[in-house]
Each structure stands twice: as C-alpha cells, then as structure tokens.
Scaffold this motif. Structure first.
Motif, PDB file in Angstrom:
ATOM      1  N   PRO A  22      54.100  25.469  49.025  1.00 23.21           N
ATOM      2  CA  PRO A  22      53.586  26.751  48.536  1.00 23.21           C
ATOM      3  C   PRO A  22      52.672  27.398  49.583  1.00 23.21           C
ATOM      4  N   ARG A  23      52.620  28.709  49.547  1.00 26.60           N
ATOM      5  CA  ARG A  23      51.832  29.445  50.534  1.00 26.60           C
ATOM      6  C   ARG A  23      50.365  29.017  50.529  1.00 26.60           C
ATOM      7  N   VAL A  24      49.817  28.771  49.342  1.00 23.39           N
ATOM      8  CA  VAL A  24      48.416  28.364  49.236  1.00 23.39           C
ATOM      9  C   VAL A  24      48.180  27.042  49.965  1.00 23.39           C
ATOM     10  N   LEU A  25      49.106  26.109  49.817  1.00 25.97           N
ATOM     11  CA  LEU A  25      48.962  24.817  50.470  1.00 25.97           C
ATOM     12  C   LEU A  25      49.060  24.949  51.982  1.00 25.97           C
ATOM     13  N   LEU A  90      45.382  15.945  45.940  1.00 31.50           N
ATOM     14  CA  LEU A  90      45.666  16.331  44.565  1.00 31.50           C
ATOM     15  C   LEU A  90      46.412  17.665  44.520  1.00 31.50           C
ATOM     16  N   VAL A  91      46.030  18.597  45.390  1.00 29.44           N
ATOM     17  CA  VAL A  91      46.726  19.886  45.454  1.00 29.44           C
ATOM     18  C   VAL A  91      48.185  19.672  45.850  1.00 29.44           C
ATOM     19  N   ARG A  92      48.426  18.801  46.824  1.00 29.78           N
ATOM     20  CA  ARG A  92      49.802  18.504  47.228  1.00 29.78           C
ATOM     21  C   ARG A  92      50.605  17.954  46.050  1.00 29.78           C
ATOM     22  N   ALA A  93      49.997  17.009  45.332  1.00 26.05           N
ATOM     23  CA  ALA A  93      50.700  16.375  44.214  1.00 26.05           C
ATOM     24  C   ALA A  93      50.986  17.379  43.106  1.00 26.05           C
ATOM     25  N   ILE A  94      49.984  18.190  42.768  1.00 30.43           N
ATOM     26  CA  ILE A  94      50.136  19.163  41.688  1.00 30.43           C
ATOM     27  C   ILE A  94      51.176  20.216  42.044  1.00 30.43           C
ATOM     28  N   ALA A  95      51.215  20.609  43.328  1.00 29.84           N
ATOM     29  CA  ALA A  95      52.083  21.702  43.762  1.00 29.84           C
ATOM     30  C   ALA A  95      53.555  21.322  43.806  1.00 29.84           C
ATOM     31  N   LEU A  96      53.853  20.029  43.927  1.00 23.99           N
ATOM     32  CA  LEU A  96      55.235  19.623  44.169  1.00 23.99           C
ATOM     33  C   LEU A  96      56.183  20.048  43.046  1.00 23.99           C
ATOM     34  N   GLY A 191      63.274  11.720  49.531  1.00 19.79           N
ATOM     35  CA  GLY A 191      61.850  11.686  49.210  1.00 19.79           C
ATOM     36  C   GLY A 191      60.992  11.482  50.449  1.00 19.79           C
ATOM     37  N   TYR A 192      61.449  10.617  51.336  1.00 20.35           N
ATOM     38  CA  TYR A 192      60.729  10.386  52.596  1.00 20.35           C
ATOM     39  C   TYR A 192      60.686  11.662  53.429  1.00 20.35           C
ATOM     40  N   LEU A 193      61.824  12.365  53.514  1.00 19.69           N
ATOM     41  CA  LEU A 193      61.875  13.596  54.302  1.00 19.69           C
ATOM     42  C   LEU A 193      60.997  14.688  53.694  1.00 19.69           C
ATOM     43  N   VAL A 194      60.950  14.761  52.353  1.00 17.56           N
ATOM     44  CA  VAL A 194      60.064  15.724  51.698  1.00 17.56           C
ATOM     45  C   VAL A 194      58.608  15.392  52.027  1.00 17.56           C
ATOM     46  N   ALA A 195      58.270  14.105  51.980  1.00 14.76           N
ATOM     47  CA  ALA A 195      56.903  13.679  52.289  1.00 14.76           C
ATOM     48  C   ALA A 195      56.517  14.060  53.712  1.00 14.76           C
ATOM     49  N   ARG A 196      57.442  13.869  54.646  1.00 11.50           N
ATOM     50  CA  ARG A 196      57.181  14.250  56.039  1.00 11.50           C
ATOM     51  C   ARG A 196      57.085  15.772  56.177  1.00 11.50           C
ATOM     52  N   HIS A 197      57.982  16.469  55.482  1.00 13.39           N
ATOM     53  CA  HIS A 197      58.020  17.929  55.532  1.00 13.39           C
ATOM     54  C   HIS A 197      56.719  18.526  54.987  1.00 13.39           C
ATOM     55  N   TRP A 198      56.135  17.864  53.993  1.00 11.34           N
ATOM     56  CA  TRP A 198      54.890  18.332  53.387  1.00 11.34           C
ATOM     57  C   TRP A 198      53.651  17.755  54.085  1.00 11.34           C
ATOM     58  N   LYS A 199      53.863  17.067  55.191  1.00 13.08           N
ATOM     59  CA  LYS A 199      52.779  16.550  56.041  1.00 13.08           C
ATOM     60  C   LYS A 199      51.885  15.546  55.330  1.00 13.08           C
ATOM     61  N   LEU A 200      52.505  14.686  54.506  1.00 13.52           N
ATOM     62  CA  LEU A 200      51.744  13.608  53.894  1.00 13.52           C
ATOM     63  C   LEU A 200      51.356  12.597  54.972  1.00 13.52           C
ATOM     64  N   PRO A 201      50.266  11.862  54.764  1.00 10.56           N
ATOM     65  CA  PRO A 201      49.892  10.822  55.733  1.00 10.56           C
ATOM     66  C   PRO A 201      51.060   9.878  56.000  1.00 10.56           C
ATOM     67  N   ASP A 202      51.166   9.392  57.231  1.00  4.80           N
ATOM     68  CA  ASP A 202      52.303   8.573  57.640  1.00  4.80           C
ATOM     69  C   ASP A 202      52.511   7.358  56.742  1.00  4.80           C
ATOM     70  N   PHE A 203      51.417   6.678  56.360  1.00  4.85           N
ATOM     71  CA  PHE A 203      51.583   5.448  55.581  1.00  4.85           C
ATOM     72  C   PHE A 203      52.098   5.735  54.175  1.00  4.85           C
ATOM     73  N   ILE A 204      51.792   6.928  53.640  1.00  6.47           N
ATOM     74  CA  ILE A 204      52.307   7.304  52.324  1.00  6.47           C
ATOM     75  C   ILE A 204      53.798   7.601  52.413  1.00  6.47           C
TER      76      ILE A 204
END
Length: 281
Positions: A22-25, A90-96, A191-204
């Motif tokens: 999302p644009r806000v994120l 939390l914003v990342r999680a809520i926005a998904l 799911g892994y690619l989405v996590a990378r695309h959303w810039k989640l920490p590497d270990f997550i």
C-alpha cells in the motif's frame, strides 16, 4: 536477487500477481530509510489510511504489545509505547490482507481469520520464549500473517484452486506437492517472494520459505522463528480439535529448539491457549 527477479518475472508472465505494498506503507518505509524519523511525521503518514490506523490502535491496546495497559488515544502515543520498528511490522501485517483482491469472500474471510489466529498464537509463544529464541512478538506475528499468504495469491489467479482444496473449511491445509503438480507453483514459494517483495527482515522471509520444515541449526534465529510458527500451527490444530498430520515428524526438533520438554507441552499449551482465549495478542 537476480534469481528472485527472474522468478518474479516468470510469475508475472503466467498471470500470477504479487500483492503490491500500500502507498502508506511505501511512504512509511521511505521515511524510515532516511534515518532519525520524527514520530509525529510517521503518525501523519499512517493516519492517511483510517482502516489501517484503527487496526493498529486495536493491536496496540493488546496486553501483549502494551503490557502496562496505558491509555492510547493518539497515534504518536502508539508509536512511542510500542516502538517504531514494532509498529512498522504490525502495519505490514495489518496491510497484507487488504492488498489482495477478494475473488471468493467466504474463503478469503476463513483464510485471513485463520492467519490472524496463527499469528496471535505465534506472538504469544514468542513472548514466552523470548529469552530462549530472541524473537519478538511483533516479528512472530508478522511471520504468522505472511506464513501462508501465497494461498490467496493462488486463489486470485486460479478460480478452480479455491474449490479444489476447499479453502472455506478450517481444516483445509493446501499441499505444496499437490499445488506443484496442478499449478507448477506452490504457496510456500510465493509466500517467500511476497515477504521479500514487501521488504520483510531476511530471517522472517527465510522462515516462511522453509514452511513445514525446520532450517539447519546454524541458521539461528530463522530456525527459532520457524519452530515458533510450527508450534503455533500445532496449537491452532489443538484449539480446533483437529489432528496435525505433520506434528509427529516435527515435534522433537520444534520442542528442542524452543527448550520445551515433551512432558511440559500440555501445560504450555494450556498456558498459551488461556492467554489466547482471553484476547491477548
């Protein structure tokens, strides 16, 4: 990174679209990337999305993220009490869930409800095991929400996917092998690619990629988070009085990683489920 970009391009060519941030994120991450963020400015950015703001307040009032029970009526107070990095997670999680278009409302509602429950369980387990694993509740919650986020992506792309695996039922757990056979892709990889695309920490992102396996011992925090996710899924099964077909293969490794004795598992489940049912997390 080149391999990931190639894989993303291949998915696009097959009509599989990863949910955009999302644009806000994006704006929030850009501001944080500049360093020395002003809390009031971050609050202004988040407040542009009323739905996101409301859900963040709800999470911030949970005893898990606000153990002292402070009254929070301003967004900058939320950022100060929870912490900027924790709020970002939390914003990342809520926005998904809001970023994936619904193609089947009943199945989507069932899926996200289950994801939120697993995320809450993961956060509670992380909170209890923090001195052992060094994984924080907000990180575990984020991982829990993203854990199976490849499923709604496949639901959107393949209309027959939802019907064929009965996603509207609580006991439906898509098989990676079956997905590979039917669609030549699986929700764990997506799911892994989405996590990378959303810039989640590497270990997550890595913990999500391993899915129903545990990484090697040398992977440290990734392995600990993966173990937390597996135990959260197992507790979800127990809460819903369902059998967990993977637990027998995973139990020894998961409990060993989290330093929980086999004989203590039932008591630990009672402890976590009591906090879960009371609305914590």
């Amino acid at each position: 990174m080149l391999k990931e970009e190639k894989t993303l391009q291949e998915l696009v060519e097959r009509g599989i679209k990863l949910p955009p941030q999302p644009r806000v994120l994006v704006e929030l991450e850009t501001r944080l990337g500049k360093g020395d963020p002003d809390v009031r400015e971050l609050a202004r950015i988040i407040s542009q999305d009323p739905g996101l703001t409301a859900m963040l307040f709800k999470a911030a009032r949970s005893p898990l993220f606000n153990p002292r029970g402070r009254d929070l009526d301003k967004l900058d107070q939320v950022l100060m009490v929870i912490g900027i990095k924790q709020c970002l997670n939390l914003v990342r999680a809520i926005a998904l869930s809001a970023s994936v278009p619904e193609s089947n409302r009943r199945a989507f509602e069932s899926f996200w409800s289950r994801s939120r429950e697993i995320a809450r369980l993961a956060a509670l387990i992380a909170d209890d095991r923090i001195t052992v694993c060094n994984v924080f509740p907000d990180q575990a919650y984020l991982a829990g929400i993203f854990y199976e986020c490849g499923v709604p992506v496949l639901m959107q792309r393949f209309p027959e996917y939802c019907k064929s695996i009965q996603l509207g039922t609580v006991n439906c757990w898509p098989s990676l092998a079956e997905e590979d056979t039917r669609f030549n892709v699986d929700h764990g990889s997506i799911g892994y690619l989405v996590a990378r695309h959303w810039k989640l920490p590497d270990f997550i992102a890595a913990a999500i990629h391993y899915h129903r396996e545990l990484p090697p011992v040398e992977q440290g925090t990734t392995r600990s988070l993966a173990a937390i996710l597996q135990l959260a899924v197992h507790f979800f099964f127990r809460l819903n009085r369902l059998s967990d077909p993977h637990w027998t293969d995973l139990a020894d490794e998961v409990l060993g990683e989290l330093c929980i004795a086999t004989d203590d598992l039932s008591d630990f489940f009672d402890q976590i489920s009591e906090r879960f049912v009371s609305g914590e997390g």
